[in-house]
Design a protein around this motif. Structure first.
Motif, mmCIF file in Angstrom:
data_model
loop_
_atom_site.group_PDB
_atom_site.id
_atom_site.type_symbol
_atom_site.label_atom_id
_atom_site.label_comp_id
_atom_site.label_asym_id
_atom_site.label_seq_id
_atom_site.Cartn_x
_atom_site.Cartn_y
_atom_site.Cartn_z
ATOM 1 N N PRO A 636 3.832 9.898 0.105
ATOM 2 C CA PRO A 636 3.009 8.730 0.467
ATOM 3 C C PRO A 636 1.763 8.636 -0.413
ATOM 4 N N ALA A 637 1.417 7.434 -0.817
ATOM 5 C CA ALA A 637 0.225 7.216 -1.634
ATOM 6 C C ALA A 637 -0.897 6.729 -0.726
ATOM 7 N N TYR A 638 -1.586 7.653 -0.084
ATOM 8 C CA TYR A 638 -2.641 7.298 0.861
ATOM 9 C C TYR A 638 -3.827 6.645 0.143
ATOM 10 N N GLY A 639 -4.310 5.561 0.704
ATOM 11 C CA GLY A 639 -5.525 4.914 0.200
ATOM 12 C C GLY A 639 -5.395 4.298 -1.177
ATOM 13 N N PHE A 640 -4.160 3.984 -1.603
ATOM 14 C CA PHE A 640 -3.966 3.492 -2.961
ATOM 15 C C PHE A 640 -4.576 2.098 -3.138
ATOM 16 N N SER A 641 -4.396 1.258 -2.137
ATOM 17 C CA SER A 641 -4.959 -0.096 -2.225
ATOM 18 C C SER A 641 -6.472 -0.051 -2.333
ATOM 19 N N GLN A 658 5.852 -2.086 -5.143
ATOM 20 C CA GLN A 658 5.704 -0.636 -5.228
ATOM 21 C C GLN A 658 4.906 -0.095 -4.052
ATOM 22 N N LEU A 659 3.836 -0.814 -3.700
ATOM 23 C CA LEU A 659 3.012 -0.372 -2.575
ATOM 24 C C LEU A 659 3.811 -0.337 -1.276
ATOM 25 N N ALA A 660 4.677 -1.326 -1.111
ATOM 26 C CA ALA A 660 5.508 -1.358 0.093
ATOM 27 C C ALA A 660 6.431 -0.143 0.149
#
Length: 675
Positions: A636-641, A658-660
């Motif tokens: 999981p890419a936590y806090g990417f946004s 990609q974020l989804a």
């Protein structure tokens, strides 16, 4: 012109009515159509750049289900769009609210009665970040070489910043230049000389100078030491002599020696300095010591000589270094100082945004319209290249038609650019037609065209044409023709021919530089020929070549192509420590892409950080690669946004997808069953 406007109007109707019917009111649609009629050149860019940003923003907000979707869409519209929509009827003369944000006269045009919060209205401003691009616009222009198409007086041909645009440095050596005399007058003007053409000892009748020979004869000695002795021997320092020496040192890329010469001339008061001389000094300091040292020197220049020429010279160097923040600050300061907004300065911004954020090009074009600045040939050259890189062939042709309607005919560089873009877009017949036009009736008389024709024919796969033109040059090739042949044969996978052309190159220069070796090294890197590449690097070392950003980039790609990404990483890290220029953006990105494909989050993050430490502002391209590393690692890419928002970047359609996929809180039905 009317045909072009009508074509733009038709495009406007289709895109507004079909694509954006639910976003624009009828009144807004009407205003859009009026904009197309009034600003034909600007409309070509608004139709692509603005609309795409709106589509991306709309898609993201709809897919993510944001409650503030409407406000987000409106803030994502280009500021040019807001400016035109809200101020068109008033002639776009005065803004209703001014937000000073880095680009001088382009104070933002916002309607204070807007119902959207001010925070939203300030989202899209001229900022120091490199800018976001949609996936379709993600040509990073890493090595486009466009900076050399226009330089101010006193600015040398080659940039040494090690930036994205440093790959097209294959200029002729001094000994190869047949047109040296034609260029000397420009340097005379830049250095304040008034020697007339045809005068005795005129630069057009002399291609060398005694002062130049004295400096070159003692490369290990300082210029001041050499010239003090030279003067003691009875030689006279004249304006023409100093100018010729400065020109030759610049053409040999000996910017350090040129800077020493400028400092000696001023300290000994051999010549009276004027603004042109100070501008030349600013340029040399920027190239040798960096733009911040040049900025410090600029403050020391007498105020009476601290004019627009000095500032625009520094601006050109900031653009060459792709320093967005400093370029915009300097442009804004020039406006504050009441300097006229020139076509040259606007062209520099176009060049900057061509590399970093193409959406801002429309803002510069609107500024030029507002200030009644007539586009130059170089302006159209940049715009043609932008359209070509995006594969917008139809609109590229519209730019050409607009240029011709203004009474400007394409020069050889523009024609070559058109041929390249036609070739890349699959328009083989159109590309070959332009190449024949460039060649003319007798290629031997138009020998200058060979350097353009050889690589473009190679990109078309026309081995027969490459061979025909190279046969004309091969008996006595010029240096740039040799380098073009090396590249062309490499494209055609004719490695032996590329090596033969390189041997011809070595026959032409007594002491080859890293630039010459890099032409063949890139061929080896592109074909994953690690062993030959290593041998060539050893030859470079034995020749005493100083490695720079271009060579590092080729070596990095050589090792990455061979699967030795860790070795490439090590080489790049050592290159950074040598402080001999900033590694190319593509060097970092090549390694970063490889780590990401492996799902190596740690090293991908490391390269992301190294790029930031090197001074490269964040772009969507880097975030896309970084996010792909998390996806490939199934992490999981936590806090990417939030990370992206901190850099004032917003996801386009591809990145939103990609974020989804990397959403830590999104589980599929299959995943629930397996748990």
């Amino acid at each position: 012109m009317w045909a072009l406007r009508r074509a733009s109007l038709h495009l406007s109707d289709w895109e507004i009515d079909v694509t954006f019917g639910e976003l624009f009111s009828e009144e807004e649609k009407k205003l859009w159509r009026n904009i197309y009629l009034r600003f034909p050149l600007l409309s070509i860019f608004l139709s692509v750049v603005t609309y795409r940003s709106v589509v991306d923003a709309f898609t993201v907000t709809r897919n993510r289900g944001l409650s503030s979707g409407t406000g987000r869409i409106c803030c994502a519209k280009s500021d040019v769009a807001k400016c035109c929509l809200e101020n068109y009827n008033a002639g776009i003369i005065e803004p209703q609210e001014k937000i000073y944000d880095g680009l001088l006269p382009s104070t933002r045009f916002f309607n204070t009665s807007s119902s959207f919060p001010k925070s939203h209205r300030e989202v899209r401003t001229f900022s120091s970040q490199a800018g976001a691009k949609s996936n379709g616009e993600d040509n990073d222009d890493l090595e486009d070489g466009f900076s050399e198409l226009e330089t101010p007086l006193g600015v040398a041909e080659e940039t040494t910043s090690g930036d994205e645009n440093d790959d097209d440095l294959s200029r002729s050596e001094l000994s190869e230049e047949e047109g040296v005399a034609d260029d000397i007058q420009n340097e005379l003007e830049a250095f304040g000389a008034e020697t007339a053409v045809g005068e005795k000892n005129s630069p057009r009748t002399r291609a060398s100078s005694a002062m130049t020979k004295a400096i070159l004869a003692a490369p290990a000695s300082s210029v001041s030491t050499v010239l003090d002795k030279w003067v003691e021997e009875g030689n006279e320092v004249t304006q023409t002599e100093a100018t010729l020496t400065m020109l030759h040192l610049r053409k040999r890329r000996m910017f350090g020696k040129a800077l020493e010469l400028s400092e000696w001339l001023e300290s000994t008061k051999r010549l009276e300095f004027v603004e042109n001389n100070y501008a030349s000094r600013v340029d040399l300091i920027a190239k040798v010591r960096g733009i911040y040292k040049a900025e410090d020197y600029l403050k020391q220049i007498p105020e009476s000589f601290r004019g627009e020429l000095v500032y625009r010279t520094l601006l050109a160097n900031c653009v060459s270094a792709t320093n967005v923040k400093k370029s915009e600050e300097l442009f804004n300061k020039m406006k504050t100082l009441k300097f006229p907004i020139t076509c040259f300065s606007c062209n520099q911004l176009l060049l900057l945004y061509k590399r970093t954020d193409k959406r801002k090009i429309a803002d510069v074009l609107l500024l030029m319209e507002k200030e009644n600045i007539k586009p130059s040939l170089f302006t159209y050259q940049v715009l043609i290249d932008v359209k070509g890189q995006n594969n917008d062939i139809t609109e590229m042709e519209q730019v050409v038609e607009t240029m011709k309607a203004e009474g400007l005919e394409p020069n050889s560089q523009i024609k070559a650019s058109l041929a390249r873009h036609y070739a890349a877009g699959g328009f083989k017949d159109k590309s070959e037609a332009i190449l024949k036009e460039i060649e003319g009736e007798d290629i031997k008389k138009n020998r200058w065209a060979c350097q353009y024709l050889i690589p473009i024919y190679a990109s078309l796969g026309r081995e027969d044409e490459v061979e025909r033109i190279w046969n004309i040059c091969e008996s006595d090739p010029r240096l740039n023709e040799c380098m073009a042949a090396v590249d062309a044969w490499g494209q055609l996978k004719k490695i032996e021919n590329a090596e033969a052309a390189f041997d011809k190159l070595l026959e032409k220069v007594k002491k080859p530089t890293s630039k010459h070796f890099t032409s063949l090294l890139k061929v080896y890197a592109n074909h994953k020929m690690l062993a030959k590449g290593k041998d060539l690097v050893k030859r470079m070392a034995e020749s005493g070549c100083t490695l720079g950003p271009l060579t590092w980039d080729a070596i990095v790609k050589l090792y990455v192509g061979a699967g030795e990404v860790e070795k490439a990483d090590s080489i790049l890290s050592k290159a950074v420590k040598q402080r001999r220029g900033r590694p190319l953006f593509s060097s970092y990105l090549t390694i970063m892409d490889k780590y990401a494909s492996r799902g190596d989050i740690h090293n991908t993050e490391k390269m992301f950080l190294m790029m930031r430490q090197a001074g490269y502002a964040s772009r969507l391209r880097q975030f896309q690669t970084l996010l792909q590393a998390y996806i490939n690692a199934k992490t999981p890419a936590y806090g990417f946004s939030e990370r992206m928002k901190a850099d004032n970047l917003f996801p386009n359609k591809a990145l939103a997808g990609q974020l989804a996929r990397a959403d830590a809180f999104k589980k599929s039905a299959v995943a629930d069953l397996l748990e």
